[in-house]
Write an enzyme that holds these catalytic residues in place. Structure first.
Site, PDB file in Angstrom:
ATOM      1  N   HIS A  22      65.258  38.285  59.835  1.00  0.00           N
ATOM      2  CA  HIS A  22      65.784  37.607  58.649  1.00  0.00           C
ATOM      3  C   HIS A  22      67.186  37.063  58.906  1.00  0.00           C
ATOM      4  CE1 HIS A  22      62.276  38.865  56.516  1.00  0.00           C
ATOM      5  NE2 HIS A  22      62.598  40.140  56.519  1.00  0.00           N
ATOM      6  N   ASP A  69      55.832  38.108  58.232  1.00  0.00           N
ATOM      7  CA  ASP A  69      56.357  39.194  57.402  1.00  0.00           C
ATOM      8  C   ASP A  69      55.338  39.691  56.381  1.00  0.00           C
ATOM      9  OD1 ASP A  69      57.971  41.024  56.138  1.00  0.00           O
ATOM     10  OD2 ASP A  69      59.564  39.633  55.654  1.00  0.00           O
TER      11      ASP A  69
END
Length: 455
Positions: free
Chosen positions: A281, A332
């Site tokens: 991220h 994800d």
């Protein structure tokens, strides 16, 4: 030996003996020979040999999914009621985690990995932290959940890097909550012992080129500082190491309050920034954080569709790349499983954040979807352009669909979707065609059956 004939293929420039690398190029009428899962010959401008499999369209290296939570696939299309704020999402995520059993997880993960395969992924790094029974008691087989994921990957034919995750705290200075209890271990030393045992078990059961083990730290919120020091000292150096990093401003604020450092600074304090680190991220970094990650040669795994779905923000991918970090891509929580959309979303996020076009070239996007993940994985990754000696992991994309008609072949990352994938080859074997897995069938049917196990 396997032979594949491609109408067009993205190959490393200069495929003849002694030719130097000149970057990706699109070659016409290409035959690819593979043996033991590796490309042994690439011959352009030829007709197909007898017995060669025909791969219509444009053939690319298959994609690498550098960040996955397989059980989060349960959440797709289920967390948007009452406008779907973060707390709606969080409640459903913990409920789904509580309902997992080894049997149900194997069925679900098989379906999820199959969805990845038909989309054009040949490898995945599974960031796994649901280790034990609800309440935290180990299963009679202590690796029951991990082995379920490994069997699922083997069934789907995808390369799996199983990232066994250290998760000891519910926040900085906070114990695990009851719903997090099954994620944790007694302490960091118990995790290291379990990790070593898991590596031995996996190595003795699965082919190393298809299933291998890596390590992950959930986050600086989930791993106390004293344990970061132990990991830095005792984690085997041959393992890739992943961590969620600076996904939300609240994480940065808590870390600054407790340690006087950003999460990146805290990792640097303990020598955990290195080329083997994959930071996931990295949405909210300071300029100093960017320099630290770049100077370390770390990989930053961006998950653009998840970061959009969770309203995390737009991470500084261009600045990180310019600073020296490698950019990789992951799905994800699987709001979308589509490498082409992740590539496009990376560039679109940059355009929206900067007000400028052309932040990443199509070649850079393809690199992020393939070779950018090479240090994130413990199994092989396809390069950004096909070359002799690389794993034979291929994906063919239709060049004349409603989405791709008229696109220049090397610009398909900006126009194609998984609906355009016609063939997928992993380890030299043709495993999927036109959205259907050759052994397991249509992923929609598998997912429908698996999701019946969850509320």
């Amino acid at each position: 030996m396997k032979r594949y004939w491609c109408e067009q293929a993205v190959v490393q420039g200069g495929t003849g003996p002694g030719a130097g690398p000149t970057g990706p190029t699109v070659a016409e009428r290409v035959e690819i020979e593979a043996e033991d899962g590796r490309i042994t010959r690439i011959t352009p401008s030829v007709d197909a040999s007898p017995g060669a499999h025909l791969l219509p369209g444009v053939v690319f290296p298959a994609a690498a999914n550098a960040h996955s939570h397989a059980f989060h696939r349960i959440l797709r299309g289920r967390t948007h009621h009452n406008r779907g704020d973060f707390w709606v999402w969080r409640e459903h995520m913990y409920r789904s985690a509580a309902e997992l059993t080894p049997e149900a997880y194997e069925q679900l993960a098989t379906a999820v990995f199959t969805e990845m395969v038909v989309a054009g992924f040949s490898s995945v790094a599974e960031f796994h932290y649901v280790h034990h029974q609800p309440g935290g008691k180990p299963y009679a087989e202590p690796h029951a959940m991990e082995l379920a994921l490994a069997r699922a990957a083997a069934a789907a034919g995808i390369r799996l890097t199983l990232l066994d995750t250290l998760y000891l705290a519910g926040g900085i200075g906070m114990p695990l909550s009851p719903e997090q209890a099954r994620f944790g271990d007694r302490d960091v030393h118990a995790w290291l012992d379990r990790l070593a045992s898991l590596r031995t078990h996996i190595a003795g059961t699965f082919p190393p080129g298809m299933v291998s083990v890596g390590a992950a730290l959930h986050s600086v919120r989930g791993v106390p500082e004293a344990d970061l020091a132990v990991v830095a000292d005792q984690l085997p150096h041959d393992l890739p190491l992943h961590i969620h990093l600076s996904e939300q401003p609240a994480e940065n604020a808590a870390c600054l309050a407790a340690h006087g450092l950003t999460p990146t600074g805290l990792l640097a304090r303990h020598g955990l920034l290195s080329p083997r680190l994959s930071a996931v991220h990295c949405t909210h970094l300071t300029a100093e954080d960017i320099d630290l990650l770049g100077n370390a040669g770390a990989t930053v795994v961006m998950c653009p569709t998840t970061e959009a779905d969770l309203a995390d923000g737009i991470g500084p991918a261009r600045a990180l790349s310019d600073a020296g970090a490698s950019i990789a891509l992951g799905t994800d929580q699987h709001a979308v499983i589509d490498p082409w959309i992740e590539m496009r979303a990376l560039e679109y996020g940059e355009r929206l954040g900067s007000g400028e076009r052309g932040r990443f070239s199509p070649e850079e996007l393809l690199h992020a979807a393939t070779e950018g993940a090479v240090r994130s994985m413990a199994t092989p990754v396809a390069p950004e352009a096909l070359r002799v000696g690389a794993v034979c992991d291929l994906v063919a994309v239709a060049a004349g669909s409603a989405r791709t008609a008229g696109s220049k072949p090397q610009q398909l990352p900006l126009s194609a979707t998984t609906a355009d994938v016609t063939s997928v080859v992993i380890n030299g074997e043709l495993v999927a065609s036109d959205g259907v897995h050759h052994r397991l069938g249509a992923p929609g049917s598998l997912l429908t059956a698996a999701l019946k196990n969850f509320s």
